[in-house]
Design a protein around this motif. Sequence first.
Motif, short mmCIF file in Angstrom:
data_model
loop_
_atom_site.label_atom_id
_atom_site.label_comp_id
_atom_site.label_asym_id
_atom_site.label_seq_id
_atom_site.Cartn_x
_atom_site.Cartn_y
_atom_site.Cartn_z
N VAL A 79 50.60 -10.59 6.17
CA VAL A 79 50.28 -9.50 7.09
C VAL A 79 51.31 -8.40 6.91
O VAL A 79 52.51 -8.65 7.02
CB VAL A 79 50.30 -9.98 8.57
N GLU A 80 50.83 -7.21 6.61
CA GLU A 80 51.68 -6.02 6.62
C GLU A 80 51.27 -5.26 7.87
O GLU A 80 50.08 -5.00 8.08
CB GLU A 80 51.46 -5.19 5.38
N ALA A 81 52.25 -4.92 8.70
CA ALA A 81 51.92 -4.27 9.97
C ALA A 81 53.02 -3.32 10.40
O ALA A 81 54.18 -3.45 10.00
CB ALA A 81 51.70 -5.33 11.05
N ASN A 82 52.63 -2.40 11.24
CA ASN A 82 53.59 -1.58 11.97
C ASN A 82 53.68 -2.16 13.36
O ASN A 82 52.66 -2.52 13.95
CB ASN A 82 53.13 -0.12 12.01
N VAL A 83 54.88 -2.25 13.86
CA VAL A 83 55.12 -2.82 15.18
C VAL A 83 55.79 -1.74 16.02
O VAL A 83 56.83 -1.20 15.63
CB VAL A 83 56.04 -4.06 15.08
N VAL A 84 55.19 -1.44 17.16
CA VAL A 84 55.76 -0.45 18.07
C VAL A 84 56.21 -1.18 19.33
O VAL A 84 55.39 -1.77 20.04
CB VAL A 84 54.74 0.66 18.43
N VAL A 85 57.52 -1.14 19.57
CA VAL A 85 58.08 -1.74 20.77
C VAL A 85 58.44 -0.59 21.70
O VAL A 85 59.17 0.32 21.31
CB VAL A 85 59.33 -2.59 20.46
N THR A 86 57.90 -0.62 22.90
CA THR A 86 58.19 0.43 23.87
C THR A 86 59.21 -0.10 24.86
O THR A 86 58.95 -1.06 25.59
CB THR A 86 56.91 0.86 24.60
N ALA A 87 60.37 0.53 24.85
CA ALA A 87 61.42 0.19 25.80
C ALA A 87 61.24 1.05 27.04
O ALA A 87 60.84 2.21 26.95
CB ALA A 87 62.79 0.44 25.18
N ALA A 88 61.53 0.47 28.20
CA ALA A 88 61.40 1.22 29.45
C ALA A 88 62.61 0.93 30.33
O ALA A 88 63.15 -0.17 30.32
CB ALA A 88 60.12 0.81 30.18
N ALA A 89 63.03 1.94 31.08
CA ALA A 89 64.17 1.79 31.98
C ALA A 89 64.10 2.85 33.07
O ALA A 89 63.32 3.80 32.98
CB ALA A 89 65.48 1.90 31.21
N LYS A 90 64.94 2.68 34.08
CA LYS A 90 64.94 3.63 35.21
C LYS A 90 65.79 4.85 34.95
O LYS A 90 65.63 5.86 35.62
CB LYS A 90 65.43 2.92 36.46
#
Length: 170
Positions: A79-90
């Motif tokens: 599997v070749e993929a792009n991975v988008v991790v969305t970080a969230a904070a206050k």
Amino acid sequence: MLHLISRNLTKWGSMAIDPIGAEALDKLSVTLQALLPPILDPILPASVLVVPVRVSTIGVGGVIGISQNPAGEIQGRRVEANVVVTAAAKDANSLQTAVTDIAKAFTSDPVGLRASGIERLSLTALGPAPAGGAAAFQRDVTFSTIYEYLKFPAADDGQIKEVPIDVQVK
């Protein structure tokens, strides 16, 4: 929170994904989710989005070997993929810490990544830093990955182990 674009797909754009390829995408998503650092704020957890670029067979026709116990073919997919991790904070400082922690968690243990099937995981982009004044801050961290999945047989493939020699043909 885990987002998987490929769950239960038979086709992604012009790319067909077979059932073993779909299993590979599911396993990749679970593996990536496990890499996330501990959640600092349960209200604002990081999310993972896996966008497959290519799912292909490895080995000869998708078979990389034969298992003896249980007997059967070992199937393989890349599997070749792009991975988008969305970080969230206050706040902006907490967001920067979250982004740094995610980048470290996803890139600091190449030996452990290979053991889990991830052949390559590299940071390719950071989303724009958020402007001030928002109630919650978010920033995307994008990775490129290559993952290899091996599917071992769950039970014997129904191979003939013995042929009786007293068979009569009418």
